[in-house]
Scaffold this active site. Structure first.
Site, short mmCIF file in Angstrom:
data_model
loop_
_atom_site.label_atom_id
_atom_site.label_comp_id
_atom_site.label_asym_id
_atom_site.label_seq_id
_atom_site.Cartn_x
_atom_site.Cartn_y
_atom_site.Cartn_z
N SER A 164 0.81 -1.22 0.00
CA SER A 164 0.00 0.00 0.00
C SER A 164 0.85 1.27 0.00
CB SER A 164 -0.96 -0.01 1.18
OG SER A 164 -0.24 -0.14 2.39
N ASP A 421 -4.15 6.45 10.78
CA ASP A 421 -3.20 5.98 9.77
C ASP A 421 -1.92 6.82 9.89
OD1 ASP A 421 -1.72 5.26 7.59
OD2 ASP A 421 -3.27 5.69 6.10
N HIS A 424 0.69 5.59 5.78
CA HIS A 424 0.61 6.20 4.45
C HIS A 424 0.70 7.71 4.58
CE1 HIS A 424 -1.68 2.38 4.49
NE2 HIS A 424 -0.86 2.17 3.48
#
Ligand SMILES: *[C@@H]1O[C@H](CO)[C@@H](O)[C@H](O)[C@H]1NC(C)=O
Ligand SMILES: *[C@@H]1O[C@H](CO)[C@@H](O)[C@H](O)[C@H]1NC(C)=O
Ligand SMILES: *[C@@H]1O[C@H](CO)[C@@H](O)[C@H](O)[C@H]1NC(C)=O
Ligand SMILES: *[C@@H]1O[C@H](CO)[C@@H](O)[C@H](O)[C@H]1NC(C)=O
Ligand SMILES: *[C@@H]1O[C@H](CO)[C@@H](O)[C@H](O)[C@H]1NC(C)=O
Length: 446
Positions: A164, A421, A424
């Site tokens: 990812s 998160d 990312h």
């Protein structure tokens, strides 16, 4: 900027446009996100397997995330003399204040993953967009130039393969290019949850360029958890490059490979039908423990070899190996709302994380060097390293954090237990710099 972003967007009433096919998280997905534990969450922010299996999957990554990193390392720079002599070393440097440098596109208009579209999700501070990476030694790193990028890859197929973080970079590239040039979506997988972000291809017809993403978090073929979150383990076939990208390998001119997080979290590894070892599998399975480093090397090697074997078709090819981009949970749990709540980059020496990422990063350099050595000097395949570890490690402020959710502080919502998160990057955000460096790599003479 900002005012227009503050309108609440009800995910259930949002109609997908042809440009932005269905970009919302379902309620179920959000529930899964909230119940996620670290190891899986790092995998792809979509998880819900039994807590016990996830606890069993504690990794070196978790140990570093659990740390507060007061350690200052004295290790030397990442690159050997051979790496640096031909060009600037973009891997080392510092972030300098440059107002507006990273305000380059509206992520809602380029199909970015919803959870990375921090501005749409209501992130109020924008200072994280005001920094540019200054490589050491005064070496220039120009702002991304879409026309230069597309000219550098005119007529070519650029493919990102990996996890990812590779996807985060691939989506950044689409956003940077599509903000300046017309584009067409050639395909996008359909399916529940994040699958629509995992396999796609765009065309930029003015330059006859195609850009694809292939979600292969181990680079090689993986079944089990990688396909279905409810399954407790990954079964990884180290001898088989991921089938969809391998089938397209002949068409790929520029490949950007990036994987590490899933290997750190563990799997059961196979050669053919034979189990050759495991990392973080339950002891009662009696598998030989192989750690993460060896499988990571083998996965990179198998992938690079697949690309080199098809280069013989007379088509010059560039293979770019991206290094590890560390997360910033900073000793907090993934559902602690204060994990990665910083709003500025680290200053040099403030929080040196090199001791954590060095081993994982160096595997990529080793494999690049080994591939060059196997390759010989006249080969059609050029091998490069895209070393983002240091620049990424200095950007705790660039992650979505709670703003992976749509307006996490909107009326009536509680952030208690809400997942953050810290892996990312927001789009736009520091990950755009990965593509600034990729552009310089692709323009370099060799
Ligand atoms: C970004 O694009 C979306 C969709 O086109 C639009 O609703 C939004 O207002 C834009 N945001 C800004 C700041 O222009
Ligand atoms: C994380 O930190 C806590 C408190 O410092 C400690 O008790 C725990 O053992 C640590 N966990 C890991 C996996 O290092
Ligand atoms: C898999 O098995 C083949 C044949 O025995 C061997 O040549 C190869 O090195 C093995 N690969 C790995 C990753 O162990
Ligand atoms: C693992 O080894 C133990 C002790 O030798 C044995 O009792 C057990 O059956 C083995 N488990 C498996 C799954 O083979
Ligand atoms: C590649 O070239 C370098 C110097 O030009 C030489 O030292 C090296 O041995 C060559 N490697 C191979 C595999 O031919």
């Amino acid at each position: 900027m900002g005012g227009a972003y503050l309108q609440p967007l009800d995910p259930h009433s949002h109609k997908a446009s042809s440009k932005n096919p269905g970009y919302f998280l379902s309620k179920t997905t959000c529930a899964w996100l909230v119940c996620g534990f670290l190891s899986l969450a790092l995998l792809h922010l979509l998880c819900c397997s039994p807590a016990g299996t996830q606890r069993a999957a504690l990794s070196p990554l978790l140990q570093y995330i659990n740390n507060t990193y007061s350690f200052v390392s004295t290790v030397p720079g990442p690159q050997s003399a051979e790496e640096t002599e031909r060009s600037c070393n973009y891997a080392v440097g510092n972030w300098v204040w440059a107002p507006g440098h990273a305000r380059r596109y509206n992520a809602t208009e380029c199909n970015a993953k919803e959870s990375h579209d921090c501005i749409r999700n209501g992130r109020p501070d924008t200072g994280y967009l005001d920094w540019r990476w200054q490589p050491a030694g005064g070496c220039p790193l120009p702002a991304f130039d879409a026309a230069k990028f597309l000219s550098a890859v005119r007529g070519k197929h650029v493919a990102f393969v990996g996890d990812s973080m590779a996807r985060n970079q691939a989506q950044s590239l689409i956003c940077l290019l599509s903000a300046a040039f017309p584009y067409r979506l050639l395909y996008r997988d359909t399916g529940p949850g994040p699958r629509k972000h995992n396999f796609w291809r765009y065309a930029f017809p003015h330059y006859d360029v195609r850009v694809s993403f292939y979600w292969y978090p181990f680079l090689v073929r993986a079944t089990g958890k990688a396909e279905d979150e409810r399954v407790p383990y990954n079964h990884v076939h180290l001898d088989q490059p991921g089938d969809r990208w391998a089938a397209d390998a002949d068409t790929i001119d520029v490949a950007v490979l990036g994987a590490a997080h899933w290997l750190l979290n563990g799997a059961i590894y196979y050669n053919g039908s034979e189990v050759i070892g495991a990392h973080y599998a339950p002891a009662e399975m009696n598998y030989t423990s192989v750690g993460y480093a060896w499988p990571l090397r083998v996965a990179y090697r198998a992938s690079v070899e697949r690309l080199m074997s098809t280069a013989a078709a007379g088509r010059p090819r560039t293979v770019v190996l991206a290094t590890f981009s560390p997360s910033h949970f900073e000793g907090k749990s993934t559902n602690d709302p204060t994990a990665c709540a910083k709003t500025e980059p680290y200053k040099e020496g403030e929080n040196d994380m090199e001791w954590m990422y060095r081993e994982v990063r160096d595997i990529v350099y080793d494999e690049a060097n080994a591939a060059r050595a196997r390759n010989g000097n006249d080969s059609a395949t050029r091998i490069e390293v895209l070393d983002v570890s240091k620049l990424a490690s200095m950007r705790p402020d660039g992650h979505p954090g709670l703003y992976m959710h749509d307006h996490p502080f909107a009326n009536g919502k509680t952030t208690q237990g809400m997942y953050s998160d810290c892996l990312h990057f927001c789009l736009p955000g520091p990950v755009d710099t990965f593509n600034e460096i990729l552009l310089q790599i692709l323009r370099k003479r060799w």
